[in-house]
Scaffold this active site. Structure first.
Site, PDB file in Angstrom:
ATOM      1  N   ASP A  77       0.743  -1.120   0.013  1.00  0.00           N
ATOM      2  CA  ASP A  77      -0.032  -0.139   0.067  1.00  0.00           C
ATOM      3  C   ASP A  77       1.038   1.153   0.038  1.00  0.00           C
ATOM      4  O   ASP A  77       2.092   1.322   0.632  1.00  0.00           O
ATOM      5  CB  ASP A  77      -0.756   0.088   1.137  1.00  0.00           C
ATOM      6  N   GLU A 139      -0.120  -1.296   5.797  1.00  0.00           N
ATOM      7  CA  GLU A 139       0.992  -0.774   6.723  1.00  0.00           C
ATOM      8  C   GLU A 139       0.864   0.758   6.893  1.00  0.00           C
ATOM      9  O   GLU A 139       1.150   1.245   7.970  1.00  0.00           O
ATOM     10  CB  GLU A 139       2.515  -1.062   5.664  1.00  0.00           C
TER      11      GLU A 139
END
Length: 389
Positions: A77, A139
């Site tokens: 991400d 994350e």
């Protein structure tokens, strides 16, 4: 017909082309990685986020089916580009003056590309010690995707003993970092006309007491003598922070609602559980105070994230391996958090080492230098050689 072997640069271009902002899906990227690894006879295992199946993690294993391997950990991400002024398309790599511009080039698809490339190279050349890859989601919103991914790996592939988390460190060895946790705090008061303040409960003014409590905690942390392990951090103590606050409807009405996030970044020597309990106790005290005026007033807490710190290890295998590859003998620590603490908590020796400068992370016109990508490739080549010994 043999499968196409892509360079780290070519893999990076593909990864950046997928706009895997944390609030959106990452499945197109995961599909591509799984297909590419599959074309090289590397089975890719997926972990689907339980309550949000549009997000997936991926892991894979090459080499003998034994424990004690090395896992290369990265996240898929990226942060949003909203409100940022980019000179180029954020999701298309553009090279200028030896710099590769694009969202996620530095944080941290550059390392992801290197890890994917290394797994294929390890499969092609053969290794006597396993190499694994772990690609997570979420994350950027609290390292939430790493724990379930690590659990899924434990059920499927032999456990690695060493984890290299590729957050940008200019390929330097990072042996420790702060941990963090946070609570979304919702203070609910009772609306009255401000001329009758004493009969209502202002959620904003009550919430301000919690924020001022945080100021006191910060002062106490800063005044304490840091332990030897904490003294190497900047700052060498735990900090609390409120970055945004919302509440109220009008200047002459006591606020019914006040919302803010209370976040901690704590040094390894501090007791995070004790810090949480102090906050819970202060919240309970405030709530009781509010309810003496209006029984329906309350404070609701929702845990926002919890990231364990990375504690410097004595004779850690991860640190020794990275130093063997890089020749870097410095002991580096950082104040930001990574997924390394989760791997360490799962019983693996962990270290942070990856290409790029953390100062570029989350910035408009984010870039990774070609030199850093090349240095990362050299790192992976040396790692594969070691795993073949």
């Amino acid at each position: 017909m043999s499968a196409e072997v892509l360079t780290p640069r070519a893999i990076l271009e593909r990864l950046v082309s997928f706009p895997t902002v944390s609030r959106d899906t990452n499945i197109t990227l995961i599909d591509w990685v799984a297909d590419y690894l599959g074309s090289h006879d590397i089975p890719a295992h997926r972990h689907v986020k339980a309550d949000e199946p549009i997000k997936q993690g991926l892991f894979a294993h090459v080499g003998p089916e034994v424990t004690g391997g090395v896992v290369l950990s990265g996240h898929t991400d990226v942060v949003p580009i909203d409100g940022q002024a980019w000179d180029t398309d954020p999701f298309t790599i553009v090279e200028k003056d030896g710099l590769l511009y694009g969202r996620g080039t530095c944080d941290m698809k550059g390392f992801d590309a290197l890890a994917i490339w290394a797994l294929v190279e390890a499969r092609r050349s053969g290794v006597t010690r396993p190499l694994q890859i772990a690609l997570s989601y979420d994350e950027e919103i609290g390292c939430a995707g790493a724990p379930p991914l690590i659990e899924a790996m434990a059920e499927t592939v032999p456990k690695a003993s060493t984890a290299i988390i590729g957050e940008p460190s200019m390929m330097k060895t990072i042996t420790g970092h702060k941990g963090g946790f946070g609570y979304n705090t919702h203070v609910q008061g009772f609306e009255v006309h401000s001329s009758l303040l004493h009969t209502g409960v202002s959620a904003i003014m009550s919430g301000a007491k919690l924020i001022d409590w945080a100021n006191g905690e910060n002062a106490a942390y800063a005044a304490a003598t840091p332990s030897e392990i904490d003294a190497v951090f900047d700052p060498p103590y735990t900090t609390l922070h409120v970055g945004m606050i919302q509440g109220g409807t009008a200047h002459n009405i006591t606020a019914k609602d006040c919302r803010f996030a209370m976040d901690w970044r704590f040094v390894p020597g501090d007791d995070a559980a004790a810090a949480k309990q102090r906050y819970l106790a202060r919240v309970a005290e405030l709530e009781a105070e509010m309810q003496t005026i209006r029984p329906e007033a309350c404070v609701t807490l929702t845990e926002k994230f919890s990231v364990p710190g990375l504690k410097p290890e004595e004779d850690g295998s991860a640190e020794a391996l990275v130093r063997q590859i890089t020749g870097d003998n410095g002991r580096g620590v950082v104040s930001y958090g990574t997924e390394a603490g989760h791997f360490q908590a799962a019983g693996m020796s962990a270290v942070v080492c990856g290409p790029g400068d953390i100062a570029q992370a989350h910035q408009p016109n984010e870039y990774l230098s070609v030199a850093q990508l090349n240095e990362g490739e050299a790192f992976m080549r040396r790692l594969i050689d070691i795993l073949k010994e």
